[in-house]
Design an enzyme around this catalytic site. Structure first.
Site, PDB file in Angstrom:
ATOM      1  N   ASP A 241       0.794  -1.224   0.000  1.00 14.57           N
ATOM      2  CA  ASP A 241       0.000   0.000   0.000  1.00 14.57           C
ATOM      3  C   ASP A 241       0.831   1.280   0.000  1.00 14.57           C
ATOM      4  OD1 ASP A 241      -2.352  -1.451   0.032  1.00 14.57           O
ATOM      5  OD2 ASP A 241      -2.449  -1.498   2.220  1.00 14.57           O
ATOM      6  N   ASP A 265      -0.094   5.537   2.029  1.00 21.44           N
ATOM      7  CA  ASP A 265      -1.193   4.978   2.814  1.00 21.44           C
ATOM      8  C   ASP A 265      -1.043   5.398   4.272  1.00 21.44           C
ATOM      9  OD1 ASP A 265      -3.569   3.486   3.045  1.00 21.44           O
ATOM     10  OD2 ASP A 265      -2.466   1.754   3.758  1.00 21.44           O
ATOM     11  N   ASP A 269       0.994   1.080  10.432  1.00 22.51           N
ATOM     12  CA  ASP A 269      -0.184   0.215  10.440  1.00 22.51           C
ATOM     13  C   ASP A 269       0.182  -1.112  11.095  1.00 22.51           C
ATOM     14  OD1 ASP A 269      -1.490   2.195   9.082  1.00 22.51           O
ATOM     15  OD2 ASP A 269      -2.017   0.982   7.340  1.00 22.51           O
ATOM     16  N   ARG A 321      -6.922   9.515  12.349  1.00 20.11           N
ATOM     17  CA  ARG A 321      -6.356   8.204  12.687  1.00 20.11           C
ATOM     18  C   ARG A 321      -5.055   8.320  13.481  1.00 20.11           C
ATOM     19  NH1 ARG A 321      -7.394   3.958   7.676  1.00 20.11           N
ATOM     20  NH2 ARG A 321      -9.638   4.318   7.503  1.00 20.11           N
TER      21      ARG A 321
END
Length: 442
Positions: A241, A265, A269, A321
């Site tokens: 990503d 992205d 993560d 986020r």
């Protein structure tokens, strides 16, 4: 007539050769496709076995008694505070990670001491502590399948534990994602190392990795290519990503003192059952979806996820986020949130979020004052355990709590003792990749 016969014979010869060349070329193309499919199939089998092993390790890494973790860290902080009062830590900031190693003028000779400084759920990540040093001398990444000795890629794929350092300042442009092997530390203290404008770091189905002191930015999607993950294995990688750091089915991971920005992205993560993670002292800027913790609302294996997010600075140009959570247990402690455009902390699928001692500075936009954001909940969020304790709310910021208040769920989302939010600026003042020079404190 003779000339015509010669021309005819030559033409016939050329046509026959073209015919056979076409047949051979077609055969070669078929053979290449068969070989490629075989490599992909073998790679898939290896990845499935690695996934099985990683899942077992991840389940073992889940801490059933996080209260013990919190008490251990609290004792470390108390001892550190008392030593600072007595003058033993002249450079002490109250940040227990930094005070563990940054006061040492001989840090360069004692690099591996860093492995004893982690706190929170990722506290047992030892990286390459028990291995030799590997010095990266070459910033190039010419061949992701056959990396040259001296390159970062050659270092991280080795089977044995390694503590990886850099000979000089460098900018590393990765052709494909950098696949980490277990028991590795990337330690960029003392130099200025950028991983930028290409593939970035993937931590997949491995354990015990420390990433420290890097500038990671402008990461791009890569893939549909062969990439080596160990000395004995390379395989087909589908499209990545473009995360700065992707943690996939892994455990005992510590991401500390990195500067991360502007990737395709996410910046960090963690998905697919990853757990025992600490994300600390990082400086996040200029990005939309900063941190995703949890693969999907239906992926139940992420219920074992435990992540500590401590002493980070969420800075200019961020949107949302910080993190966005699913299923697991998340301790968000003593971070400085100075910028967001939509919200700071979001989630779905019943995560437990324990926010303690953070400083939240809301944006000017009157519609973006709320720290929290529940995603697609249809009212179910009222039972999710989200709490704010000792947080400092500035410029109209507010946190919407939910769930049971104090209880066992928050115990599982506790990993260290929070400092008062009034000292967050001091605790996070050294966030990001540090400038450390030989013979001086960092």
């Amino acid at each position: 007539m003779v000339v015509f016969a010669r021309h005819f014979a030559l033409s016939l010869f050329v046509l026959v050769n073209i015919f056979f060349i076409s047949i051979n070329a077609g055969s070669s193309s078929v053979d290449e496709k068969i070989e490629l499919q075989s490599l992909i199939d073998n790679s898939t089998m290896v990845d499935r076995r690695r996934e099985e092993i990683a899942n077992e390790k991840n389940e073992n890494a889940f801490d059933e008694n996080p209260e013990r973790v919190a008490s251990m860290v609290d004792m470390t902080i108390r001892n550190n505070t008392e030593r600072r009062k007595l003058g033993f830590l002249s450079c002490g900031t109250g940040n227990p990670i930094d005070d563990c190693w940054r006061c040492d003028r001989n840090w360069q000779r004692n690099r591996k001491r860093l492995a004893d400084c982690a706190i929170g759920f990722g506290r047992n990540a030892i990286g390459g502590r028990d291995g030799r040093y590997y010095v990266v001398t070459d910033p190039n990444d010419d061949d992701p399948v056959h990396p040259r000795p001296g390159t970062l890629r050659h270092a991280v794929i080795q089977d044995q534990p390694l503590w990886i350092i850099f000979k000089r300042d460098m900018v590393i442009h990765l052709k494909q994602e950098l696949l980490m092997n277990s028991f590795k530390t990337i330690d960029a203290r003392g130099v200025n190392v950028h991983i930028a404008n290409g593939g970035c770091i993937t931590i997949q189905y491995v354990t015990n990795v420390i990433i420290h002191g890097l500038h990671i930015h402008d990461c791009k999607p890569t893939g549909n290519a062969m990439v080596r993950s160990s000395p004995s294995h390379y395989g087909w990688r589908t499209m990545a990503d473009g995360d700065a750091i992707s943690i996939f089915g892994s455990s005992h991971i510590w991401v500390d003192h990195n500067s991360l920005s502007n990737c395709a992205d996410g910046l960090v993560d963690a998905i697919m059952g990853s757990t025992a993670i600490t994300i600390s002292n990082n400086y996040f800027t200029h990005h939309n979806e900063v941190m995703l913790l949890g693969h999907s609302d239906t992926y139940d294996r992420d219920k074992i996820m435990q992540v500590t997010i401590a002493y980070n600075h969420f800075g200019e140009g961020l949107v949302q986020r910080m993190p966005r959570c699913r299923h697991g247990y998340f301790h968000v402690v003593n971070n400085d949130y100075t910028h967001w455009e939509m919200y700071a902390i979001g989630g779905s699928a019943d995560p437990t979020i324990n926010s303690q001692g953070n400083r939240y500075l809301a944006p000017v936009n009157p519609n973006a004052k709320e720290v929290t954001h529940r995603v697609l909940t249809a009212g179910r969020w009222r039972h999710w355990n989200w709490r704010s304790e000792g947080d400092l709310m500035l410029n109209g910021a507010f946190f919407t709590p939910s769930g049971t208040g104090a209880g066992a769920s928050y115990a599982r989302a506790s990993s260290l003792s929070a400092k008062p939010s009034s000292v967050v600026a001091s605790l996070t003042s050294g966030s990001g990749a540090l400038v450390c020079r030989r013979g001086r404190q960092c």
